[in-house]
Design a protein around this motif. Structure first.
Motif, mmCIF file in Angstrom:
data_model
loop_
_atom_site.group_PDB
_atom_site.id
_atom_site.type_symbol
_atom_site.label_atom_id
_atom_site.label_comp_id
_atom_site.label_asym_id
_atom_site.label_seq_id
_atom_site.Cartn_x
_atom_site.Cartn_y
_atom_site.Cartn_z
ATOM 1 N N VAL A 240 0.813 -1.324 0.032
ATOM 2 C CA VAL A 240 -0.282 -0.109 0.024
ATOM 3 C C VAL A 240 0.775 1.243 0.042
ATOM 4 N N HIS A 241 2.307 1.281 0.248
ATOM 5 C CA HIS A 241 2.922 2.351 0.143
ATOM 6 C C HIS A 241 3.775 2.371 -1.084
ATOM 7 N N SER A 242 4.787 1.499 -1.093
ATOM 8 C CA SER A 242 5.994 1.474 -2.085
ATOM 9 C C SER A 242 5.195 1.265 -3.694
ATOM 10 N N MET A 243 4.048 0.568 -3.628
ATOM 11 C CA MET A 243 3.796 0.366 -5.128
ATOM 12 C C MET A 243 2.723 1.413 -5.721
ATOM 13 N N PRO A 244 2.103 2.034 -4.861
ATOM 14 C CA PRO A 244 1.382 3.310 -5.278
ATOM 15 C C PRO A 244 2.269 4.398 -5.894
ATOM 16 N N PHE A 245 3.482 4.504 -5.073
ATOM 17 C CA PHE A 245 4.432 5.376 -5.266
ATOM 18 C C PHE A 245 5.023 4.975 -6.699
ATOM 19 N N TRP A 246 5.380 3.681 -7.018
ATOM 20 C CA TRP A 246 6.104 3.175 -8.227
ATOM 21 C C TRP A 246 4.818 3.559 -9.399
ATOM 22 N N ASP A 247 3.751 3.356 -9.043
ATOM 23 C CA ASP A 247 2.576 3.545 -10.207
ATOM 24 C C ASP A 247 2.646 5.246 -10.694
ATOM 25 N N GLU A 248 2.780 5.917 -9.584
ATOM 26 C CA GLU A 248 2.863 7.581 -9.724
ATOM 27 C C GLU A 248 4.221 7.968 -10.584
ATOM 28 N N VAL A 249 5.369 7.381 -10.066
ATOM 29 C CA VAL A 249 6.329 7.730 -10.951
ATOM 30 C C VAL A 249 6.226 7.168 -12.428
ATOM 31 N N PHE A 250 5.771 6.084 -12.369
ATOM 32 C CA PHE A 250 5.692 5.602 -13.709
ATOM 33 C C PHE A 250 4.720 6.453 -14.701
ATOM 34 N N GLN A 251 3.542 6.904 -13.991
ATOM 35 C CA GLN A 251 2.724 7.773 -14.773
ATOM 36 C C GLN A 251 3.699 9.192 -15.174
ATOM 37 N N ASP A 252 4.251 9.690 -14.209
ATOM 38 C CA ASP A 252 4.993 10.831 -14.569
ATOM 39 C C ASP A 252 6.040 10.704 -15.739
ATOM 40 N N VAL A 253 6.816 9.467 -15.513
ATOM 41 C CA VAL A 253 7.881 9.134 -16.494
ATOM 42 C C VAL A 253 7.030 9.231 -17.806
ATOM 43 N N ALA A 254 5.932 8.405 -17.953
ATOM 44 C CA ALA A 254 5.324 8.067 -19.221
ATOM 45 C C ALA A 254 5.024 9.235 -19.881
ATOM 46 N N LYS A 255 4.682 10.257 -19.485
ATOM 47 C CA LYS A 255 4.383 11.673 -19.865
ATOM 48 C C LYS A 255 5.480 12.061 -20.687
ATOM 49 N N GLN A 256 6.547 11.833 -20.521
ATOM 50 C CA GLN A 256 7.772 12.337 -21.303
ATOM 51 C C GLN A 256 7.930 11.616 -22.341
ATOM 52 N N TYR A 257 7.251 10.489 -22.723
ATOM 53 C CA TYR A 257 7.578 9.440 -23.911
ATOM 54 C C TYR A 257 6.158 9.392 -24.498
ATOM 55 N N PRO A 258 5.452 10.105 -25.091
ATOM 56 C CA PRO A 258 4.115 10.283 -25.679
ATOM 57 C C PRO A 258 4.044 9.215 -26.807
ATOM 58 N N GLU A 259 5.070 8.969 -27.274
ATOM 59 C CA GLU A 259 5.140 8.009 -28.613
ATOM 60 C C GLU A 259 5.331 6.627 -28.174
ATOM 61 N N ILE A 260 5.459 6.246 -26.787
ATOM 62 C CA ILE A 260 5.702 4.947 -26.071
ATOM 63 C C ILE A 260 4.229 4.435 -25.712
ATOM 64 N N GLY A 261 3.743 3.284 -25.984
ATOM 65 C CA GLY A 261 2.653 2.670 -25.300
ATOM 66 C C GLY A 261 2.855 2.300 -24.096
#
Length: 353
Positions: free
Chosen positions: A191-212
Motif C-alpha cells: 500500500v505504500h511503495s507500489m502506489p508510489f511506483w505507479d505514480e512515478v511511472f505515470q510521471d515518466v510516461a508523460k515524457q514519452y508520448p510515442e511509447i505505449g
C-alpha cells in the motif's frame, strides 16, 4: 581501432568452463570485426579464493577493477564451501552496489532449435529492466527479541531518483524496440511503495508520448509470461519483481542455462558487469556439458553496451543458427559438449569474415 579492456572473473563451478569458451568466441568476433580488439585480464575471485584468503576478493579488489571497460562474470557460489549470503554479498552484490550498477537488464526470446516448455510460445521477444540497487533488496532492517517473540524487519526502500532512473532506461530502450513499456506493480496489496511506483511511472510516461504503456499486477504478469509472453516488449520492475520475472523468462525460453544479464552503470563512472543468469551448477562441474550459450549471449549484450550492436546481432544470429541445427548441450535436449558448441559458433562466425 577500438580496444576494450575486460576484467574476466570466471568465479565458481561451470563459470570456469563457460567464461573461457565465451572469451574464445569474443576473440573470433575481433577477427571478424577488424576494428575491435579485446584485452582480457583474469581475476580469481571466487569461493576457493575465500577459503584461502577469508574474503571473496582482496581489500583493494574494487580498486583493481574500477578502470576496466566492463566486467565479464561467470558464476558465484558454492554453498558446500561458503554460505550463499557470504559469497553473493562478498562479490556479486558488492560489485553491483559499489560500482553503481543500478539497472539490471535480462532479455528472453524464442531461439530456433531450443524447445520452449510452452505449447505455443508465439516467437516472444521481451526484455526486463530491473531496478538493481534498492527496493525489496535494501539492507535496511534487522531482528529483535528471541524465541517465540523474535521479530524480523525488512524495509523496502524506493527512492524517486532510483525509480525514475530505471523507468527512463526502460522507455529509452523501448524507443529502439517495439515502443511499449509494461510496469510490474502490486499496488492493490502493497500500500505504500507500489502506489508510489505507479505514480512515478505515470510521471515518466508523460515524457514519452510515442511509447505505449500498461501496468500489470505482478501475480497476473507472471501468469501472462506463461500464457501470452508475446504481448510484451519492455517490462520495468522493482528489484524483487524483476528478479522473479527474469528467471521465469529464462524458464519459458527453455533453460536458465541460455539466459544472459547485464548490470548497467548508467553514469559511466564505473564499469558495467555482464553475467549469465545460471549459477555455478556444481552437479555438472568438469563433465564438459555446461551450456555456453548464456555466457556467449552475455558477451553479445556486452558488445551492445559498447556500441557494437551490429556485430552483436551477427553473434546472436550465429548462435541461433547453431541451435537451429541441433548443435546443443544435454540440458536443452542435445548431445554436444561445451567445446563442440563453442567450436561450431566460432566456425560459423569466421565464415562471416
Amino acid at each position: 581501432m577500438k580496444q576494450l579492456k575486460i576484467a574476466s572473473i570466471p568465479g565458481d563451478g561451470i563459470g570456469k568452463e563457460v567464461v573461457p569458451a565465451a572469451i574464445d568466441v569474443l576473440k573470433a568476433v575481433s577477427e571478424v570485426h577488424g576494428g575491435l580488439q579485446f584485452e582480457f585480464t583474469d581475476f580469481p575471485y571466487s569461493c576457493e579464493y575465500y577459503l584461502e584468503h577469508g574474503a571473496m576478493m582482496p581489500e583493494d579488489g574494487l580498486e583493481r577493477l574500477k578502470d576496466f571497460d566492463s566486467i565479464f562474470l561467470g558464476a558465484v557460489g558454492n554453498e558446500k564451501l561458503v554460505p550463499d549470503h557470504v559469497s553473493l554479498w562478498g562479490l556479486l552484490i558488492k560489485l553491483r552496489r559499489e560500482f553503481e550498477q543500478q539497472i539490471n537488464i535480462r532479455p528472453a526470446k524464442v531461439l530456433n532449435g531450443i524447445q520452449s516448455p510452452l505449447v505455443n510460445p508465439k516467437d516472444f521477444d521481451l526484455i526486463v529492466v530491473r531496478e538493481n540497487s534498492e527496493g525489496e533488496y535494501s539492507e535496511v532492517g534487522g531482528r529483535i527479541f528471541r524465541e517465540e517473540d523474535e521479530i524480523a524487519i525488512q524495509n523496502n526502500i524506493f527512492s524517486r531518483k532510483g525509480t525514475e532512473r530505471a523507468m527512463h532506461y526502460a522507455f529509452d530502450l523501448a524507443s529502439k524496440r517495439n515502443k511499449h513499456v509494461t510496469s510490474a506493480t502490486k499496488s492493490n496489496g502493497i500500500v505504500h511503495s507500489m502506489p508510489f511506483w505507479d505514480e512515478v511511472f505515470q510521471d515518466v510516461a508523460k515524457q514519452y508520448p510515442e511509447i505505449g504503456t500498461d501496468k500489470q499486477h505482478i501475480d497476473a504478469l507472471t501468469a501472462f509470461f506463461v500464457t501470452h509472453p508475446d504481448r510484451f516488449d519492455v517490462i520495468v520492475a522493482s528489484n524483487l519483481f524483476g528478479d522473479i520475472l527474469t528467471d521465469l523468462g529464462a524458464a519459458v525460453m527453455g533453460s536458465i542455462g541460455i539466459a544472459p544479464a547485464g548490470n548497467i552503470n548508467v553514469n559511466g563512472k564505473y564499469p558495467s558487469m555482464f553475467e549469465p543468469v545460471h549459477g555455478s551448477a556444481p552437479d555438472i562441474i568438469g563433465k564438459g556439458v555446461a551450456n555456453p550459450i548464456g555466457q556467449i549471449w552475455t558477451a553479445k549484450m556486452m558488445l551492445d553496451h559498447h556500441g557494437e550492436d551490429e556485430i552483436g546481432k551477427v553473434l546472436l544470429d550465429v548462435v541461433e543458427s547453431t541451435t537451429a541445427d541441433g548443435i546443443i548441450t544435454p540440458d536443452i535436449g542435445g548431445k554436444h559438449s561445451t567445446q563442440e558448441v563453442t567450436d561450431e559458433i566460432i566456425k560459423r562466425l569466421k565464415a562471416k569474415a
